[in-house]
Write a protein that holds these residues in place. Structure first.
Motif, short mmCIF file in Angstrom:
data_model
loop_
_atom_site.label_atom_id
_atom_site.label_comp_id
_atom_site.label_asym_id
_atom_site.label_seq_id
_atom_site.Cartn_x
_atom_site.Cartn_y
_atom_site.Cartn_z
N UNK A 295 0.81 -1.22 0.00
CA UNK A 295 0.00 0.00 0.00
C UNK A 295 0.84 1.27 0.00
N UNK A 296 1.47 1.60 -1.13
CA UNK A 296 2.35 2.74 -1.23
C UNK A 296 2.02 3.55 -2.47
N UNK B 283 9.02 9.77 1.40
CA UNK B 283 8.84 11.02 2.14
C UNK B 283 9.50 12.22 1.52
N UNK B 284 10.20 12.06 0.38
CA UNK B 284 10.87 13.20 -0.27
C UNK B 284 10.47 13.35 -1.73
N UNK B 285 9.52 12.55 -2.20
CA UNK B 285 9.19 12.56 -3.62
C UNK B 285 8.15 13.61 -3.96
N UNK B 286 8.14 14.00 -5.22
CA UNK B 286 7.15 14.93 -5.76
C UNK B 286 6.38 14.23 -6.88
N UNK B 287 5.09 14.54 -6.97
CA UNK B 287 4.24 13.94 -8.00
C UNK B 287 4.00 14.94 -9.13
N UNK C 214 -1.38 18.69 1.11
CA UNK C 214 -0.15 19.40 0.77
C UNK C 214 -0.44 20.72 0.09
N UNK C 215 0.48 21.66 0.29
CA UNK C 215 0.49 22.92 -0.44
C UNK C 215 1.81 23.05 -1.19
N UNK C 216 2.93 23.11 -0.46
CA UNK C 216 4.25 23.13 -1.08
C UNK C 216 5.15 22.03 -0.53
N UNK C 217 4.58 21.09 0.21
CA UNK C 217 5.36 19.99 0.79
C UNK C 217 5.48 18.85 -0.20
N UNK C 218 6.51 17.99 -0.05
CA UNK C 218 6.56 16.77 -0.86
C UNK C 218 5.46 15.81 -0.45
N UNK C 219 5.26 14.78 -1.27
CA UNK C 219 4.27 13.76 -0.95
C UNK C 219 4.64 13.09 0.38
N UNK C 220 3.76 13.11 1.39
CA UNK C 220 4.10 12.47 2.67
C UNK C 220 4.12 10.95 2.60
N UNK C 221 3.73 10.39 1.44
CA UNK C 221 3.74 8.94 1.24
C UNK C 221 2.92 8.23 2.31
N UNK C 222 1.68 8.73 2.51
CA UNK C 222 0.78 8.11 3.48
C UNK C 222 0.48 6.67 3.06
N UNK D 96 17.47 1.65 4.54
CA UNK D 96 16.27 1.05 5.12
C UNK D 96 15.40 2.13 5.75
N UNK D 97 14.13 1.83 5.97
CA UNK D 97 13.20 2.82 6.51
C UNK D 97 12.23 2.17 7.48
N UNK D 98 11.70 2.99 8.37
CA UNK D 98 10.69 2.55 9.35
C UNK D 98 9.50 3.49 9.27
N UNK D 99 8.31 2.91 9.32
CA UNK D 99 7.08 3.68 9.27
C UNK D 99 6.18 3.27 10.43
N UNK D 100 5.69 4.26 11.15
CA UNK D 100 4.74 4.04 12.24
C UNK D 100 3.61 5.03 12.07
N UNK D 101 2.37 4.55 12.04
CA UNK D 101 1.28 5.48 11.82
C UNK D 101 -0.07 4.90 12.15
N UNK D 102 -1.09 5.74 12.00
CA UNK D 102 -2.44 5.29 12.25
C UNK D 102 -3.45 6.39 11.97
#
Length: 749
Positions: free
Chosen positions: A130-131, A150-154, A182-190, A289-295
């Motif tokens: 789910x990305x 967390x740093x990409x732009x669409x 978002x307004x001027x931020x990169x995609x947060x990759x929720x 490597x990366x770690x993601x924690x969310x809800x």
């Protein structure tokens, strides 16, 4: 189908919205309560369940019309009968997809603009991956940079200004339900877990969304609390990356009614570790490597049958240990860096929506607040002399994005009006530091934008077979920029009033499609450039207008659907982020551009369990007039590939009590270039990726396996950029993610 229990009148109205079928009855609607209907089923089956126990039945009068009438009594007892078959034995029309990105429920078949809808179950890999990158591989016209999570732009349909993450406003607005993310931020990759679908609106969406929607809208639609059923889902995932490490994660959903048919809460939580595949010879292996924690936590309250209140909160912490570029060549997965380049992306959102009926009108009020922090480190040794340093140094950038938005709107059958207020604020501070020294601030920037808007859209019948839709947004923006750099402090405040119109003509194709012609326009406000920018330190607003000719068509039985479009875009005073000699990012106007493109997609249920989905896009993007300080041999706009193509073949079958699905996928990404700058321009793209996916389900249990990058393709280069401070000193390459095996098991209750 997902129709909650409640008054029969409300349930039948929901049934009509979902299926596009009409229901009538002689006299007044009886006071009756229908039970909840949820799941995949035919329209007939859903209608039988809705009417069960009410003493009513449905009789089909034509292919798309039912009549509700009392069931004849037999021996004193009501008899439930299935709806009558359609005249002549014709097949039932397939249900339409309902979309909401146009700020009201609409049948996709009737929307006169280019839009792609990807249901959660149809995403590549299903719920196993789910990305955001999976949406790109399944959607024509959508492109994304590859700096890392967390740093990409669409970018959509070639409306791409720069690969660099400066402070210019994004050309694509990310939206979650009614909240602008978002307004001027990169995609947060929720993380796209427990969502219903993703809608991609292509072309300028200024009339409904205002500034920052030059390319289109990326709209995430989440699943809402169920007011009637206790439910839960848990999933375990593991992954192995060739040439890399082992990762995994856990996701869970809990739905809990508090008051039957009135109040419920829904909780989504997830934690994952993604294995890296870039080795740093001076530090350790698999550094990226990366770690993601969310809800997410959502509460739905239905105080009456006509009103609904949704309140929610979302948080996600995404931490990447190192960047994912290399320097030697695109065949290696090693980099020699003395300094790690971690990235930390922390996202917080609270939102509320109130919707209900005011007579024949629908009222909606929505408000949201975003607190989004992005913090990253880059090795800056190559740029040390520009800041009076010598030897190894590290640059750290910390950005704080805050976004408050509220909107109120009224809508009827074919019209919509609304008012909105948005305030966005960005605080950016960049420091450079040597191992034994104190941090030295090299740039401090504060940018705020406030927008007041009135907007509306209406559709009407022009001729017997032609509909017209007219929309407009009148807004006043106030932008304020403050730069505090080595050359001193500067301030700029700009006011701008903008009218963004849209107009479209559409003609139905029998009862299962339409052809449309649309024009729309969008604007981004100007601002203050960096002190190191040659010439004028201000950059002007840019404007974009697009003409889009398209069609959408599906067969009567729903087994074959197709869409295609041609588009022509003129983009004036293009705002583009670029690199200063010291490696910092500024913004300028690059010139005037032109985009010509075509795209097509088809989905065919062949029979015997086989389904074929395919799509392709081709576009020519050109900077037709460059500013005086730009001398270009290659005038293509950056990032967007010239050609893309995809094909997915799947087979559904049974293995005893198990339902199984296997699929194979191929994606071709054509040639693209990095940036307008001659000394920084790099080629990328021109590779094909393959994937296999298999899933098995029995009752509440689902098993999934997926292999991405099946043949471990290295590719020419997925993205030709990683570090702005060293890119002038050497070529940079972003390798494709190597062959990856993902396994998951999920259980529903």
């Amino acid at each position: 189908m997902d129709i909650p229990a409640g008054p029969l009148s409300a349930s039948l109205a929901a049934f009509s919205r979902i299926t596009g079928l009409s229901i009538g009855l002689p006299g007044a609607m009886p006071r009756a309560t229908s039970r909840r209907v949820s799941g995949a089923m035919s329209a007939d089956a859903a209608l039988r369940r809705l009417l069960r126990g009410t003493g009513l039945r449905a009789v089909r009068l034509s292919a798309a019309v039912y009549r509700i009438e009392p069931v004849p009594a037999v021996r004193g007892q009501p008899v439930e009968e299935p709806p009558s078959p359609p005249p002549g034995g014709a097949e039932l029309p397939a249900a339409d997809i309902v979309v909401t990105a146009q700020k009201r429920p609409q049948f996709l078949a009737n929307v006169p603009l280019s839009i792609s809808v990807l249901a959660a179950a149809d995403m590549p890999g299903g719920i196993a991956s789910p990305e955001s990158r999976n949406i790109v591989s399944a959607t024509e016209g959508l492109a994304m940079t590859n700096l890392g999570p967390g740093r990409n732009r669409q970018f959509i349909r070639g409306v791409a200004d720069s690969p660099f993450n400066g402070l210019s406003q994004s050309t694509v607005a990310v939206q979650m339900d009614e909240a602008r993310v978002t307004y001027d931020a990169p995609d947060p990759d929720l993380r796209l877990f427990d969502i219903d679908r993703v809608e991609i609106l292509k072309g300028p969406q200024g009339p409904l969304y205002g500034s920052g929607a030059l390319g289109g809208i990326y709209h995430i639609v989440t699943r809402k609390p169920d007011l009637d059923a206790i439910a839960a889902t848990a999933r375990l995932t593991s992954e192995a990356v060739q040439h890399g490490g082992i990762g995994g994660g856990v996701d869970a959903v809990i739905n809990m009614p508090v008051v039957d048919n009135r109040l419920a809460i829904r909780f989504v939580g997830y934690r994952s570790y993604a294995a890296g595949w870039i080795d740093n010879v001076n530090r350790r292996d698999d550094t990226n490597s990366s770690r993601t924690l969310g809800g997410r936590l959502a509460l739905r309250w239905r105080p009456s049958d006509d009103w609904t209140v949704d309140v929610g909160g979302t948080l996600q912490d995404l931490n990447v240990n190192d960047s994912q570029y290399v320097l030697a060549s695109d065949d290696t997965l090693e980099r020699d860096n003395a300094i790690a380049e971690p990235n930390d992306n922390d996202f917080r959102m609270v939102n509320a929506t109130v919707r209900g009926q005011l007579g024949d009108m629908r009222l909606l009020y929505a408000a949201s607040f975003i607190d989004h922090d992005v913090d990253y480190t880059l090795e800056a040794t190559a740029a040390s002399p520009f800041f009076g340093l010598s030897g190894p140094s590290a640059y750290r950038n910390k950005r704080e994005y805050k976004l408050f938005n509220q909107e109120v709107r009224l809508s009827g059958g074919r019209w919509l009006v609304g008012l909105s207020y948005m305030h966005a604020k960005t605080h950016d501070i960049g420091t450079i530091q040597q191992a034994q020294g104190d941090p030295q601030a090299v740039s401090i920037e504060d940018r705020s934008a406030t927008e007041y808007a009135a907007f509306g859209e209406a559709s009407f019948r022009l001729f017997s077979l032609i509909d017209g839709t007219v929309g407009a947004r009148l807004y006043h923006s106030v932008t304020s920029d403050e730069n505090d750099e080595q050359d001193g402090r500067r301030e700029l405040r700009l006011h701008k009033t903008v009218l963004s119109p849209s107009i479209s003509l559409s003609m139905p194709l029998s009862d299962r499609g339409l052809v449309y012609l649309r024009y729309a326009r969008a604007v981004r406000p100007g601002g203050l450039a960096s002190a190191g920018t040659p010439g004028d330190s201000r950059f002007a607003s840019d404007e974009l207008g697009t003409v889009d000719l398209g069609m959408r068509r599906s067969s009567r039985d729903g087994r074959l659907s197709a869409s295609a479009s041609l588009y022509y875009t003129i983009w004036t005073d293009i705002q583009s982020d670029y690199l200063l000699p010291n490696g910092l990012v500024s913004t300028r106007n690059a010139g005037r551009g032109r985009i010509v493109g075509a795209e097509a997609a088809v989905e065919w249920t062949i029979g015997g369990g086989f389904t074929l989905a395919a799509g392709a896009s081709a576009q020519s993007t050109r900077l037709t007039h460059a500013e005086d300080d730009l001398e270009l041999e290659d005038r293509r706009l950056p990032i967007a590939p010239d050609i893309t193509g995809r094909i997915i073949l799947s087979k559904a079958f049974s293995l005893g009590d198990w339902r199984a699905l296997i699929s194979g996928q191929a994606n071709y990404i054509g040639h693209a270039r990095l940036t307008f700058d001659q000394d920084l321009d790099r080629k990328m793209g021109n590779y094909t990726l393959y994937a296999l996916n298999a899933s098995m389900a029995r009752g509440p249990l689902t098993l999934t396996a997926r292999i991405d990058n099946l043949f471990d393709v290295k590719g020419d280069n997925s993205f030709a950029f990683g570090n702005p401070f060293s890119i002038r000193a050497a070529e940079q390459y972003t390798p494709l993610r190597p062959r990856t095996l993902t396994l998951s098991v999920s259980r529903a209750w």
